[in-house]
Motif scaffolding. Structure first.
Motif, mmCIF file in Angstrom:
data_model
loop_
_atom_site.group_PDB
_atom_site.id
_atom_site.type_symbol
_atom_site.label_atom_id
_atom_site.label_comp_id
_atom_site.label_asym_id
_atom_site.label_seq_id
_atom_site.Cartn_x
_atom_site.Cartn_y
_atom_site.Cartn_z
ATOM 1 N N TYR A 6 0.834 -1.197 0.000
ATOM 2 C CA TYR A 6 0.000 0.000 0.000
ATOM 3 C C TYR A 6 0.869 1.248 0.000
ATOM 4 N N CYS A 7 0.255 2.345 -0.381
ATOM 5 C CA CYS A 7 0.895 3.675 -0.344
ATOM 6 C C CYS A 7 2.235 3.656 -1.065
ATOM 7 N N GLU A 8 2.241 3.187 -2.281
ATOM 8 C CA GLU A 8 3.486 2.986 -3.019
ATOM 9 C C GLU A 8 4.221 4.274 -3.356
ATOM 10 N N GLU A 9 3.555 5.420 -3.265
ATOM 11 C CA GLU A 9 4.231 6.692 -3.527
ATOM 12 C C GLU A 9 4.980 7.203 -2.295
ATOM 13 N N VAL A 10 4.888 6.477 -1.190
ATOM 14 C CA VAL A 10 5.499 6.905 0.067
ATOM 15 C C VAL A 10 6.771 6.097 0.321
ATOM 16 N N THR A 11 7.827 6.770 0.730
ATOM 17 C CA THR A 11 9.028 6.067 1.171
ATOM 18 C C THR A 11 9.073 6.107 2.690
ATOM 19 N N THR A 12 9.808 5.191 3.270
ATOM 20 C CA THR A 12 9.922 5.143 4.721
ATOM 21 C C THR A 12 11.285 5.654 5.152
ATOM 22 N N THR A 13 11.407 5.931 6.426
ATOM 23 C CA THR A 13 12.699 6.380 6.943
ATOM 24 C C THR A 13 13.702 5.236 6.988
ATOM 25 N N PHE A 14 13.226 3.994 6.929
ATOM 26 C CA PHE A 14 14.117 2.841 7.006
ATOM 27 C C PHE A 14 14.797 2.535 5.687
ATOM 28 N N ASP A 15 14.068 2.720 4.601
ATOM 29 C CA ASP A 15 14.604 2.379 3.287
ATOM 30 C C ASP A 15 14.042 3.359 2.261
ATOM 31 N N LYS A 16 14.855 4.318 1.858
ATOM 32 C CA LYS A 16 14.398 5.367 0.936
ATOM 33 C C LYS A 16 14.113 4.835 -0.463
ATOM 34 N N THR A 17 14.602 3.639 -0.791
ATOM 35 C CA THR A 17 14.359 3.092 -2.125
ATOM 36 C C THR A 17 13.074 2.274 -2.185
ATOM 37 N N ALA A 18 12.638 1.756 -1.043
ATOM 38 C CA ALA A 18 11.411 0.956 -1.016
ATOM 39 C C ALA A 18 10.210 1.875 -1.165
ATOM 40 N N LYS A 19 9.239 1.432 -1.884
ATOM 41 C CA LYS A 19 8.027 2.207 -2.108
ATOM 42 C C LYS A 19 6.873 1.562 -1.351
ATOM 43 N N GLY A 20 6.243 2.325 -0.477
ATOM 44 C CA GLY A 20 5.091 1.847 0.255
ATOM 45 C C GLY A 20 5.460 0.883 1.363
ATOM 46 N N PHE A 21 4.462 0.123 1.800
ATOM 47 C CA PHE A 21 4.683 -0.860 2.846
ATOM 48 C C PHE A 21 3.791 -2.070 2.596
ATOM 49 N N ILE A 22 4.244 -3.213 3.086
ATOM 50 C CA ILE A 22 3.463 -4.438 2.989
ATOM 51 C C ILE A 22 2.639 -4.550 4.252
ATOM 52 N N ALA A 23 1.357 -4.704 4.100
ATOM 53 C CA ALA A 23 0.445 -4.735 5.236
ATOM 54 C C ALA A 23 0.629 -5.993 6.069
ATOM 55 N N SER A 24 0.447 -5.835 7.374
ATOM 56 C CA SER A 24 0.418 -6.997 8.262
ATOM 57 C C SER A 24 -0.891 -7.742 8.049
ATOM 58 N N ALA A 25 -0.996 -8.929 8.604
ATOM 59 C CA ALA A 25 -2.223 -9.716 8.466
ATOM 60 C C ALA A 25 -3.415 -8.970 9.061
ATOM 61 N N LYS A 26 -3.228 -8.294 10.187
ATOM 62 C CA LYS A 26 -4.329 -7.573 10.831
ATOM 63 C C LYS A 26 -4.771 -6.377 9.984
ATOM 64 N N ILE A 27 -3.827 -5.646 9.447
ATOM 65 C CA ILE A 27 -4.197 -4.502 8.604
ATOM 66 C C ILE A 27 -4.848 -4.984 7.324
ATOM 67 N N GLU A 28 -4.328 -6.024 6.742
ATOM 68 C CA GLU A 28 -4.932 -6.588 5.523
ATOM 69 C C GLU A 28 -6.376 -7.019 5.794
ATOM 70 N N GLU A 29 -6.603 -7.655 6.916
ATOM 71 C CA GLU A 29 -7.960 -8.083 7.277
ATOM 72 C C GLU A 29 -8.877 -6.878 7.479
ATOM 73 N N ALA A 30 -8.370 -5.824 8.122
ATOM 74 C CA ALA A 30 -9.167 -4.611 8.328
ATOM 75 C C ALA A 30 -9.530 -3.963 6.991
ATOM 76 N N VAL A 31 -8.593 -3.914 6.067
ATOM 77 C CA VAL A 31 -8.856 -3.325 4.747
ATOM 78 C C VAL A 31 -9.910 -4.150 4.011
ATOM 79 N N GLN A 32 -9.770 -5.466 4.050
ATOM 80 C CA GLN A 32 -10.753 -6.331 3.380
ATOM 81 C C GLN A 32 -12.125 -6.187 4.020
ATOM 82 N N TRP A 33 -12.173 -6.112 5.364
ATOM 83 C CA TRP A 33 -13.447 -5.904 6.058
ATOM 84 C C TRP A 33 -14.075 -4.593 5.603
ATOM 85 N N PHE A 34 -13.259 -3.556 5.540
ATOM 86 C CA PHE A 34 -13.760 -2.240 5.154
ATOM 87 C C PHE A 34 -14.349 -2.287 3.749
ATOM 88 N N ARG A 35 -13.630 -2.897 2.832
ATOM 89 C CA ARG A 35 -14.092 -2.972 1.434
ATOM 90 C C ARG A 35 -15.384 -3.775 1.291
#
Length: 85
Positions: A6-35
């Motif tokens: 998610y949020c592929e246009e965002v970089t993190t402070t940990f890795d400036k080359t990585a785009k976005g973040f991979i959701a945890s199982a709980k966040i993924e479940e919350a997103v699916q519930w929301f949808r």
């Protein structure tokens, strides 16, 4: 299946080359519930003990799903929170 990125246009402070973040199982479940569960043009509450999780969910809701988001966390004055809610 692997978790979504998610949020592929965002970089993190940990890795400036990585785009976005991979959701945890709980966040993924919350997103699916929301949808699947929240009807269009309706409101929903997402609760978390962790502000970092709210940061990630807010990013997904606003940036990836194009939804308007209002946030109330510990940084919001309790009088303002009580008035608004």
């Amino acid at each position: 299946p692997p978790h979504a990125t998610y949020c592929e246009e965002v970089t993190t402070t940990f890795d400036k080359t990585a785009k976005g973040f991979i959701a945890s199982a709980k966040i993924e479940e919350a997103v699916q519930w929301f949808r699947k569960t929240v009807p269009k043009n309706e409101k929903a509450l997402i609760l978390s003990f962790f502000k970092g999780s709210l940061d990630l969910m807010e990013g997904i809701l606003v940036d990836d799903l194009g939804l308007e988001c209002v946030r109330y966390d510990g940084d919001v004055d309790k009088e303002v929170r009580a008035r608004d809610l």
